[in-house]
Design a protein around this motif. Structure first.
Motif, PDB file in Angstrom:
ATOM      1  N   GLY A  13      46.814  49.236  39.888  1.00 27.33           N
ATOM      2  CA  GLY A  13      47.713  48.108  39.636  1.00 27.33           C
ATOM      3  C   GLY A  13      49.008  48.105  40.434  1.00 27.33           C
ATOM      4  N   THR A  14      49.269  49.150  41.186  1.00 28.81           N
ATOM      5  CA  THR A  14      50.525  49.249  41.940  1.00 28.81           C
ATOM      6  C   THR A  14      50.708  48.087  42.910  1.00 28.81           C
ATOM      7  N   CYS A  15      49.696  47.738  43.632  1.00 28.22           N
ATOM      8  CA  CYS A  15      49.797  46.662  44.623  1.00 28.22           C
ATOM      9  C   CYS A  15      50.127  45.332  43.962  1.00 28.22           C
ATOM     10  N   SER A  16      49.515  45.092  42.828  1.00 21.47           N
ATOM     11  CA  SER A  16      49.737  43.842  42.116  1.00 21.47           C
ATOM     12  C   SER A  16      51.199  43.710  41.687  1.00 21.47           C
ATOM     13  N   ASP A  17      51.807  44.824  41.258  1.00 16.14           N
ATOM     14  CA  ASP A  17      53.214  44.820  40.845  1.00 16.14           C
ATOM     15  C   ASP A  17      54.148  44.541  42.016  1.00 16.14           C
ATOM     16  N   VAL A  21      54.224  37.416  46.145  1.00 17.99           N
ATOM     17  CA  VAL A  21      53.723  36.081  45.819  1.00 17.99           C
ATOM     18  C   VAL A  21      52.655  36.094  44.714  1.00 17.99           C
ATOM     19  N   GLY A  22      52.449  37.250  44.093  1.00 12.67           N
ATOM     20  CA  GLY A  22      51.494  37.315  42.994  1.00 12.67           C
ATOM     21  C   GLY A  22      50.064  37.022  43.396  1.00 12.67           C
ATOM     22  N   ALA A  23      49.694  37.465  44.602  1.00 16.44           N
ATOM     23  CA  ALA A  23      48.359  37.146  45.110  1.00 16.44           C
ATOM     24  C   ALA A  23      47.276  38.125  44.657  1.00 16.44           C
ATOM     25  N   ILE A  24      47.704  39.233  44.015  1.00 20.48           N
ATOM     26  CA  ILE A  24      46.735  40.274  43.662  1.00 20.48           C
ATOM     27  C   ILE A  24      46.480  40.314  42.161  1.00 20.48           C
ATOM     28  N   ASP A  28      36.708  42.642  37.839  1.00 20.18           N
ATOM     29  CA  ASP A  28      35.825  43.431  36.975  1.00 20.18           C
ATOM     30  C   ASP A  28      35.754  44.896  37.387  1.00 20.18           C
ATOM     31  N   THR A  29      35.642  45.152  38.694  1.00 20.27           N
ATOM     32  CA  THR A  29      35.473  46.531  39.157  1.00 20.27           C
ATOM     33  C   THR A  29      36.621  47.015  40.033  1.00 20.27           C
ATOM     34  N   GLN A  30      37.433  46.098  40.549  1.00 17.60           N
ATOM     35  CA  GLN A  30      38.567  46.475  41.388  1.00 17.60           C
ATOM     36  C   GLN A  30      39.534  45.307  41.470  1.00 17.60           C
ATOM     37  N   TYR A  31      40.703  45.544  42.093  1.00 15.10           N
ATOM     38  CA  TYR A  31      41.662  44.468  42.261  1.00 15.10           C
ATOM     39  C   TYR A  31      41.256  43.605  43.459  1.00 15.10           C
ATOM     40  N   ASN A  32      41.674  42.347  43.437  1.00 14.68           N
ATOM     41  CA  ASN A  32      41.327  41.415  44.497  1.00 14.68           C
ATOM     42  C   ASN A  32      42.554  40.639  44.983  1.00 14.68           C
ATOM     43  N   ILE A  33      42.543  40.249  46.253  1.00 20.73           N
ATOM     44  CA  ILE A  33      43.621  39.463  46.841  1.00 20.73           C
ATOM     45  C   ILE A  33      43.154  38.027  47.061  1.00 20.73           C
ATOM     46  N   ASP A  34      43.959  37.090  46.578  1.00 23.08           N
ATOM     47  CA  ASP A  34      43.665  35.681  46.804  1.00 23.08           C
ATOM     48  C   ASP A  34      44.090  35.334  48.235  1.00 23.08           C
ATOM     49  N   ALA A  35      43.142  35.135  49.102  1.00 23.78           N
ATOM     50  CA  ALA A  35      43.404  34.908  50.527  1.00 23.78           C
ATOM     51  C   ALA A  35      44.290  33.686  50.777  1.00 23.78           C
ATOM     52  N   ASP A  36      44.206  32.698  49.920  1.00 22.94           N
ATOM     53  CA  ASP A  36      44.999  31.482  50.118  1.00 22.94           C
ATOM     54  C   ASP A  36      46.473  31.699  49.769  1.00 22.94           C
ATOM     55  N   SER A  37      46.753  32.652  48.869  1.00 23.37           N
ATOM     56  CA  SER A  37      48.134  32.922  48.459  1.00 23.37           C
ATOM     57  C   SER A  37      48.797  33.995  49.306  1.00 23.37           C
ATOM     58  N   THR A  43      53.024  44.626  52.282  1.00 23.86           N
ATOM     59  CA  THR A  43      53.607  45.497  51.249  1.00 23.86           C
ATOM     60  C   THR A  43      52.532  46.246  50.464  1.00 23.86           C
ATOM     61  N   CYS A  44      51.509  45.561  50.066  1.00 20.42           N
ATOM     62  CA  CYS A  44      50.459  46.170  49.249  1.00 20.42           C
ATOM     63  C   CYS A  44      49.771  47.330  49.970  1.00 20.42           C
TER      64      CYS A  44
END
Ligand code: SF4
Ligand code: SF4
Length: 56
Positions: A13-17, A21-24, A28-37, A43-44
């Motif tokens: 969860g570190t990257c999401s924090d 822009v809150g893109a991460i 279900d099995t891992q974190y994901n990045i919203d490519a559009d955001s 940084t992540c």
């Protein structure tokens, strides 16, 4: 070009924090990045403990 998360993600969860822009979000099995955001700030990639994030 957006950043992407590989299957090396351990869902800490570190990257999401840190994403300005809150893109991460948790998936279900891992974190994901919203490519559009994602603004490709990188940084992540710098804070991921397993090096799971790279530019697409
Ligand atoms: S590169 Fe920047 S904007 Fe894109 S997901 Fe990572 S922290 Fe968020
Ligand atoms: S920082 Fe790395 S290991 Fe942690 S949730 Fe993000 S991609 Fe997964």
């Amino acid at each position: 070009m957006a950043y992407v998360i590989s299957d090396s993600c351990v869902s800490c969860g570190t990257c999401s924090d840190q994403c300005p822009v809150g893109a991460i979000s948790a998936g279900d099995t891992q974190y994901n990045i919203d490519a559009d955001s994602c603004i490709s700030c990188g940084t992540c990639a710098g804070v991921c403990p397993t090096g799971a994030i790279s530019e697409e």
